[in-house]
Design a protein around this motif. Structure first.
Motif, PDB file in Angstrom:
ATOM      1  N   ASP A 242       0.822  -1.208   0.000  1.00  0.00           N
ATOM      2  CA  ASP A 242       0.000   0.000   0.000  1.00  0.00           C
ATOM      3  C   ASP A 242       0.860   1.265   0.000  1.00  0.00           C
ATOM      4  O   ASP A 242       0.623   2.192  -0.772  1.00  0.00           O
ATOM      5  CB  ASP A 242      -0.950   0.006   1.194  1.00  0.00           C
ATOM      6  CG  ASP A 242      -1.983  -1.111   1.068  1.00  0.00           C
ATOM      7  OD1 ASP A 242      -2.073  -1.697  -0.019  1.00  0.00           O
ATOM      8  OD2 ASP A 242      -2.662  -1.401   2.066  1.00  0.00           O
ATOM      9  N   LEU A 245       2.657   1.652  -3.351  1.00  0.00           N
ATOM     10  CA  LEU A 245       1.760   2.077  -4.437  1.00  0.00           C
ATOM     11  C   LEU A 245       1.380   3.547  -4.279  1.00  0.00           C
ATOM     12  O   LEU A 245       1.309   4.293  -5.261  1.00  0.00           O
ATOM     13  CB  LEU A 245       0.515   1.187  -4.488  1.00  0.00           C
ATOM     14  CG  LEU A 245       0.772  -0.247  -4.972  1.00  0.00           C
ATOM     15  CD1 LEU A 245      -0.514  -1.067  -4.939  1.00  0.00           C
ATOM     16  CD2 LEU A 245       1.383  -0.276  -6.371  1.00  0.00           C
ATOM     17  N   GLU A 246       1.165   3.982  -3.023  1.00  0.00           N
ATOM     18  CA  GLU A 246       0.823   5.388  -2.806  1.00  0.00           C
ATOM     19  C   GLU A 246       1.972   6.294  -3.258  1.00  0.00           C
ATOM     20  O   GLU A 246       1.779   7.263  -4.000  1.00  0.00           O
ATOM     21  CB  GLU A 246       0.506   5.628  -1.325  1.00  0.00           C
ATOM     22  CG  GLU A 246       0.025   7.043  -1.098  1.00  0.00           C
ATOM     23  CD  GLU A 246      -0.393   7.296   0.345  1.00  0.00           C
ATOM     24  OE1 GLU A 246      -0.804   6.338   1.033  1.00  0.00           O
ATOM     25  OE2 GLU A 246      -0.293   8.461   0.766  1.00  0.00           O
ATOM     26  N   LEU A 248       4.441   5.544  -5.221  1.00  0.00           N
ATOM     27  CA  LEU A 248       4.704   5.354  -6.650  1.00  0.00           C
ATOM     28  C   LEU A 248       3.762   6.232  -7.478  1.00  0.00           C
ATOM     29  O   LEU A 248       4.148   6.775  -8.521  1.00  0.00           O
ATOM     30  CB  LEU A 248       4.502   3.872  -7.000  1.00  0.00           C
ATOM     31  CG  LEU A 248       5.221   3.310  -8.212  1.00  0.00           C
ATOM     32  CD1 LEU A 248       6.706   3.642  -8.201  1.00  0.00           C
ATOM     33  CD2 LEU A 248       5.021   1.795  -8.255  1.00  0.00           C
ATOM     34  N   GLY A 249       2.526   6.410  -6.999  1.00  0.00           N
ATOM     35  CA  GLY A 249       1.569   7.295  -7.672  1.00  0.00           C
ATOM     36  C   GLY A 249       2.100   8.722  -7.700  1.00  0.00           C
ATOM     37  O   GLY A 249       2.087   9.395  -8.742  1.00  0.00           O
ATOM     38  N   ARG A 250       2.629   9.178  -6.536  1.00  0.00           N
ATOM     39  CA  ARG A 250       3.193  10.532  -6.466  1.00  0.00           C
ATOM     40  C   ARG A 250       4.390  10.659  -7.404  1.00  0.00           C
ATOM     41  O   ARG A 250       4.546  11.655  -8.116  1.00  0.00           O
ATOM     42  CB  ARG A 250       3.649  10.832  -5.023  1.00  0.00           C
ATOM     43  CG  ARG A 250       2.541  10.797  -4.012  1.00  0.00           C
ATOM     44  CD  ARG A 250       1.893  12.169  -3.893  1.00  0.00           C
ATOM     45  NE  ARG A 250       2.821  13.120  -3.287  1.00  0.00           N
ATOM     46  CZ  ARG A 250       2.940  13.325  -1.978  1.00  0.00           C
ATOM     47  NH1 ARG A 250       2.184  12.643  -1.145  1.00  0.00           N
ATOM     48  NH2 ARG A 250       3.779  14.213  -1.511  1.00  0.00           N
ATOM     49  N   THR A 252       5.099   8.930 -10.074  1.00  0.00           N
ATOM     50  CA  THR A 252       4.694   8.884 -11.475  1.00  0.00           C
ATOM     51  C   THR A 252       4.177  10.244 -11.934  1.00  0.00           C
ATOM     52  O   THR A 252       4.479  10.691 -13.050  1.00  0.00           O
ATOM     53  CB  THR A 252       3.603   7.803 -11.672  1.00  0.00           C
ATOM     54  OG1 THR A 252       4.064   6.608 -11.056  1.00  0.00           O
ATOM     55  CG2 THR A 252       3.329   7.525 -13.127  1.00  0.00           C
ATOM     56  N   GLU A 253       3.423  10.927 -11.062  1.00  0.00           N
ATOM     57  CA  GLU A 253       2.932  12.278 -11.405  1.00  0.00           C
ATOM     58  C   GLU A 253       4.103  13.230 -11.621  1.00  0.00           C
ATOM     59  O   GLU A 253       4.120  14.024 -12.571  1.00  0.00           O
ATOM     60  CB  GLU A 253       2.035  12.823 -10.291  1.00  0.00           C
ATOM     61  CG  GLU A 253       0.639  12.247 -10.316  1.00  0.00           C
ATOM     62  CD  GLU A 253      -0.156  12.668  -9.072  1.00  0.00           C
ATOM     63  OE1 GLU A 253       0.191  13.688  -8.460  1.00  0.00           O
ATOM     64  OE2 GLU A 253      -1.113  11.961  -8.749  1.00  0.00           O
ATOM     65  N   THR A 256       5.828  12.525 -14.851  1.00  0.00           N
ATOM     66  CA  THR A 256       5.045  13.024 -15.982  1.00  0.00           C
ATOM     67  C   THR A 256       5.250  14.533 -16.141  1.00  0.00           C
ATOM     68  O   THR A 256       5.376  15.040 -17.273  1.00  0.00           O
ATOM     69  CB  THR A 256       3.546  12.700 -15.771  1.00  0.00           C
ATOM     70  OG1 THR A 256       3.444  11.304 -15.564  1.00  0.00           O
ATOM     71  CG2 THR A 256       2.703  13.096 -16.968  1.00  0.00           C
TER      72      THR A 256
END
Ligand SMILES: NC(=O)c1ccc[n+]([C@@H]2O[C@H](COP(=O)([O-])OP(=O)(O)OC[C@H]3O[C@@H](n4cnc5c(N)ncnc54)[C@H](O)[C@@H]3O)[C@@H](O)[C@H]2O)c1
Ligand SMILES: O=C(O)C(=O)C[C@]1(C(=O)O)C=C[C@@H](O)C=C1
Length: 311
Positions: A242, A245-246, A248-250, A252-253, A256
Motif C-alpha cells: 500500500d 503504491l501510494e 509510486l503514484g506521487r 509517477t505524477e 510526468t
C-alpha cells in the motif's frame, strides 16, 4: 532488563553482521544462530557469525533473552512459528525486516502474547549471504523501532540500548509511518534501479556490451542497487504494497511533469528541480548522514578488499 543471550535466526548479511557486531561491541553477550540453509549454517560456523550455530531453531532460541529474526520479510512468520515452543516467554522478540507493519503482524500471529518489538536497522548493502556480513554495518546508521502501543517500555529501552551498543542511532516510530517513509527513501529507489537496469538490458539495439562499456557514472550506481537480493526485495514490495503504491503514484505524477517540461523545452522547471535536489544532497552530507562505511562511495564496490562478497 539485561540482554545477555541473543538468538539470531537467519545468518545472511544482516544476521551475520549482528553476530559479528555483538562479538566486537558486546563481548559479554552470548550468541546462538540458526539458518534454514545447511550450507549457510556451515559457513556461519566457519566465520564465527554466532558463538554457537545450532542445527534447529528451537536449540538456538531455548535460552534467549532476545530472539532476532533476520530472514526475508516473507519468511518471518514461519521462522517465528518454528521457535514458538522453545522460546522463553519473557524473551524480547524482534527482527531487522525492511517493512514493519506486516512484519509486526506476522510476528504477533506466530508468537501471540510475546514481547514483540519490531525494528529496522537502516543499513545494508547489495550483497547477501553468510559471507556478506561485517561488524561495522550498523555504525552511525539509524535503527528504527516500531513498538506496538502496549509494548513494555523496559523492553523497548533494552532493545534500543542493544542497537546503540552496536553503533546505531535509535529512533522510535509508528510502523505505518515507517513504511511510508521507507517506501520513499529505500523501496522506490530500488524499484527505479531495477527498472532502469532492466530497461537498458532490454534494448537490443543498445547492445549489452555497450551498456556495460559506458556505465562508468550514473548507470553504474544503479546497477549496484539493482544487484540486491531478489528474494528480499520481492518480499519487501509484497509486504509494503500500500505504501509503495501510494508513493509510486506521487512519483509517477512528478515524472510526468518532468516529461512535459522536457517536451515543452521548459529549462527553468528542470533547472529549479535539479537545484532543489542538489540542496537535499548537500544537507544529507552536512548532517553527517552520508555513508559512514569505510569503502562506500569512495573505492570500487567490486573491490575484493571490501568486507563480504556476493553470493
Ligand atoms: N540487505 C539489506 O540491505 C537489508 C538492510 C536492512 C534490513 N534488511 C532486512 O533484513 C532481512 C534479512 O536480509 P539479508 O540481506 O540478511 O538477507 P540474506 O539473504 O543475506 O539472509 C537471509 C537468511 O535467512 C535465511 N532464511 C530464510 N528463511 C528462513 C527461515 N524460515 N528460518 C531460518 N532462516 C531462514 C536464508 O537462508 C538466508 O541465509 C530481510 O528481512 C531484509 O528485509 C536487509
Ligand atoms: O546501501 C544499500 O545498498 C541499501 O540498499 C541499504 C538499504 C537502503 O535502501 O538504504 C536497503 C534496504 C534496507 O532495508 C535498509 C537499507
Amino acid at each position: 532488563m539485561a540482554i545477555e543471550r541473543v538468538a539470531i535466526v537467519g545468518l545472511g548479511l544482516l544476521g551475520g553482521s549482528v553476530g559479528l557486531a555483538i562479538a566486537e561491541c558486546l563481548p559479554g553477550v552470548a550468541t546462538t544462530g540458526y539458518d534454514a540453509d545447511p550450507d549457510v549454517r556451515r559457513r556461519a560456523a566457519e566465520r564465527g557469525l554466532a558463538g554457537t550455530v545450532c542445527a534447529t531453531p528451537a536449540e538456538a532460541v531455548r535460552d534467549a533473552d532476545l530472539a532476532l529474526f533476520c530472514v526475508p520479510v516473507g519468511a518471518m512468520e514461519p521462522a517465528a512459528r518454528a521457535c514458538a515452543e522453545a522460546l522463553p516467554p519473557t524473551a524480547i522478540v524482534s527482527d531487522v525486516g525492511s517493512s514493519k507493519a506486516s512484519v509486526g503482524e506476522a510476528l504477533a500471529r506466530a508468537l501471540p502474547g510475546r514481547r514483540v518489538i519490531p525494528a529496522h536497522p537502516v543499513a545494508g548493502t547489495e550483497r547477501s549471504g553468510p559471507d556478506a556480513g561485517f561488524a561495522s554495518l550498523f555504525r552511525q546508521r539509524w535503527c528504527i523501532l516500531t513498538p506496538p502501543a502496549d509494548a513494555d517500555p523496559a523492553a523497548v529501552d533494552a532493545l534500543g540500548q542493544f542497537w546503540e551498543a552496536l553503533g546505531a542511532r535509535v529512533e522510535i516510530m509508528e510502523a505505518a509511518h515507517h513504511d511510508l517513509v521507507l517506501a520513499v527513501t529505500s523501496h522506490i529507489p530500488h524499484l527505479i534501479a531495477y527498472t532502469i537496469v532492466g530497461t537498458a538490458s532490454d534494448l537490443e539495439e543498445v547492445t549489452r556490451s555497450e551498456v556495460i562499456k559506458y556505465s562508468a557514472g550514473g548507470f553504474r550506481d544503479f546497477t549496484r542497487i539493482a544487484a540486491s537480493d531478489p528474494t528480499m526485495w520481492r518480499d519487501v514490495f509484497l509486504s509494503n504494497r500500500d505504501a509503495v503504491l501510494e508513493m509510486l503514484g506521487r512519483f509517477t505524477e512528478d515524472l510526468t511533469a518532468l516529461q512535459r517540461a522536457i517536451r515543452r523545452g521548459d529549462g527553468e522547471a528542470l533547472f529549479d528541480l535539479f537545484a532543489r535536489t542538489r540542496e537535499i544532497r548537500r544537507s544529507i552530507v552536512e548532517q553527517g548522514q552520508d555513508d559512514a562505511r569505510p569503502d562506500f562511495g569512495r573505492a570500487d564496490h567490486a573491490s575484493p578488499a571490501r568486507p563480504g562478497s556476493a553470493r
